[in-house]
Design a protein around this motif. Structure first.
Motif, mmCIF file in Angstrom:
data_model
loop_
_atom_site.group_PDB
_atom_site.id
_atom_site.type_symbol
_atom_site.label_atom_id
_atom_site.label_comp_id
_atom_site.label_asym_id
_atom_site.label_seq_id
_atom_site.Cartn_x
_atom_site.Cartn_y
_atom_site.Cartn_z
ATOM 1 N N LEU A 162 0.816 -1.217 0.000
ATOM 2 C CA LEU A 162 0.000 0.000 0.000
ATOM 3 C C LEU A 162 0.856 1.275 0.000
ATOM 4 N N ARG A 163 2.166 1.112 0.023
ATOM 5 C CA ARG A 163 3.118 2.228 -0.088
ATOM 6 C C ARG A 163 2.893 3.310 0.983
ATOM 7 N N PHE A 208 0.781 9.663 0.295
ATOM 8 C CA PHE A 208 0.641 11.016 -0.246
ATOM 9 C C PHE A 208 2.025 11.658 -0.263
ATOM 10 N N ARG A 255 1.808 16.148 -11.350
ATOM 11 C CA ARG A 255 0.353 16.252 -11.516
ATOM 12 C C ARG A 255 0.010 17.370 -12.508
ATOM 13 N N PHE A 283 -4.736 3.490 -9.259
ATOM 14 C CA PHE A 283 -3.860 3.521 -8.071
ATOM 15 C C PHE A 283 -3.985 4.932 -7.481
ATOM 16 N N GLY A 298 -4.853 6.467 -4.690
ATOM 17 C CA GLY A 298 -4.572 6.958 -3.341
ATOM 18 C C GLY A 298 -5.704 7.868 -2.897
ATOM 19 N N ASP A 334 -8.536 -4.177 -6.620
ATOM 20 C CA ASP A 334 -7.199 -4.545 -7.074
ATOM 21 C C ASP A 334 -7.131 -4.169 -8.555
ATOM 22 N N ASN A 355 0.277 4.764 -11.487
ATOM 23 C CA ASN A 355 1.211 5.289 -10.489
ATOM 24 C C ASN A 355 1.493 4.244 -9.406
#
Ligand SMILES: C[S@@+](CC[C@H](N)C(=O)[O-])C[C@H]1O[C@@H](n2cnc3c(N)ncnc32)[C@H](O)[C@@H]1O
Length: 390
Positions: free
Chosen positions: A145-146, A193, A201, A225, A227, A290, A310
């Motif tokens: 999940l970074r 984030f 962006r 992805f 976030g 997913d 991303n």
């Protein structure tokens, strides 16, 4: 960081417009342009993507910001008072020279050898940056999940600086970041984030506008992805740019924040609780999913003009399972980021080309452009590919 290129004679007027609106970057310096005839004025992250008429014609350049020397020398002198000149000299370049602002929080990387000095680092940073509430030690991005592990090492509580036993009530990392004129709710302890991606962006926004122009209609956007949705903020703020949207992520906490953000950006009431991906409005598909499964679903497949990829440490491997999302009845764009060893960039470019359908005639082959160092050998890169209809 965005800088306005301002003719020397217009610097004072431009500074007053920026100060009046709170768009001048705090803690950064105006620097001379190499041509000697212009100055580079640093823009605050919150300054809108489109500036008002009086300064709209000024060109913008993206360069590393230069820290205000007074603040910089303040931090060193506070640190020197706390740890002594000898310690400063002993650790040389290991002291944290840079940091990231996320609203009123500052994120700092501290090398292990400086563990014992983390409280002093926090105190010196808080003293030299009076608008900062919380200092967080960045212990790296973790898991699929970074999410960054961020540990509080100092806080400002009622004008006092606290570095030991910081009360739980004062370590909240849920904040609102103002970026390109848009408010983004985020919590870097619960969902990925990074405020460092603003430039990325804005580049995605420019590409989306080019695609709209090429197609002659608003575009459908798929961000699997997403976030908390920062890449979508400037796209949704641009009138008439986005028609349909799919925004999904594997992390339910990210989706919870995304739903709050979408409610504000879209001016519609989204549900508060994250759910599995579903159509929430006629033109909005949102939820936990997913990404690798999306293209198997007939409702999501072959529908999107712009696909944002991303997940930089896996981009090249996962591209083949995402391609089915593109609407190939007309021109489409894939915009992605990848982490690649510098020596492997040519091979990675070939792998990206092989994974994607044929490129639009006249467009450049997708090619990774290095954005910054990820480690001593790895580079964080981005690319875009214009895909021909077929
Ligand atoms: C590098 S972050 C980017 C987030 C967001 N696009 C941004 O710019 O802030 C990657 C995101 O992908 C999500 N993720 C990881 N694996 C995934 C998967 N298999 N499917 C969907 N999302 C995934 C993570 O939860 C994380 O939010």
């Amino acid at each position: 960081m965005r800088h306005l290129i301002v003719p020397n004679l217009l610097v004072e007027d431009t500074l007053s417009v920026l100060k009046e609106n709170g768009w001048l970057a705090q803690g950064m310096r105006v620097v001379s342009h190499q041509d000697g005839e212009h100055r580079l004025v640093p823009l605050d992250m919150g300054a809108p993507a489109e500036l008002p008429e009086s300064i709209r014609d000024l060109e913008i350049t993206l360069i590393e910001g230069s820290a205000n020397e007074r603040i910089d020398s303040d931090w060193w002198s506070h640190l020197k008072k706390l740890v002594g000149k000898k310690e400063i000299e002993k650790h040389g370049d290991s002291w944290p020279s840079s940091h990231e602002f996320i609203s009123d929080m500052m994120v700092v990387r501290i090398e292990e050898s400086l563990d014992v000095h983390s409280a002093s680092i926090a105190e010196a940073k808080l003293t030299s940056h009076p608008h900062i509430r919380l200092i967080l030690r960045d212990e790296g991005v973790q898991g699929e999940l970074r999410i960054r592990k961020l540990s509080p090492i100092g806080a400002r509580i009622d004008n006092r600086i606290v570095t030991k036993s910081i009360p739980k009530t004062h370590v909240s990392t849920r904040v609102i970041v103002k970026e390109s004129g848009v408010r983004i709710a985020c919590d870097p302890n619960r969902a990925y984030f990074s405020s460092k991606l603003q430039t990325e962006r804005l580049e995605t926004l420019s590409l989306a506008k080019l695609l709209r122009k090429h197609l002659g209609r608003p575009i459908s956007v798929c961000d699997p992805f997403c976030g908390v949705g920062p890449a979508l903020a400037p796209l949704l703020s641009e009138k008439g740019l986005v028609s349909e949207l799919l925004a999904s992520d594997l992390n339910p906490d990210a989706i919870e924040l995304l739903l709050q953000n979408l409610s504000a950006w879209d001016r519609r009431e989204y549900p508060m609780e994250p759910t599995t991906i579903r159509r929430m409005f006629d033109d909005r598909i949102v939820g936990v999913a997913d990404a690798m499964d999306l293209a198997k679903h007939p409702e999501f497949r072959a529908k999107w003009d712009m696909l944002i990829v991303n997940l930089p440490h896996r981009t090249i491997d996962i591209l083949p399972s995402l391609v089915g999302l593109l609407d190939t009845s007309s021109t489409s764009i894939v915009r992605g980021r990848a982490i690649v060893a510098e020596s492997e960039i040519d091979a990675a470019n070939k792998a990206i080309c092989a994974a994607l359908p044929p490129r639009l005639e006249g467009s450049d082959e997708p090619s990774l452009s290095i954005k910054r160092d990820y480690s001593s050998s790895l580079r964080l890169c981005s690319f875009q590919a214009w895909i021909a209809p077929f």
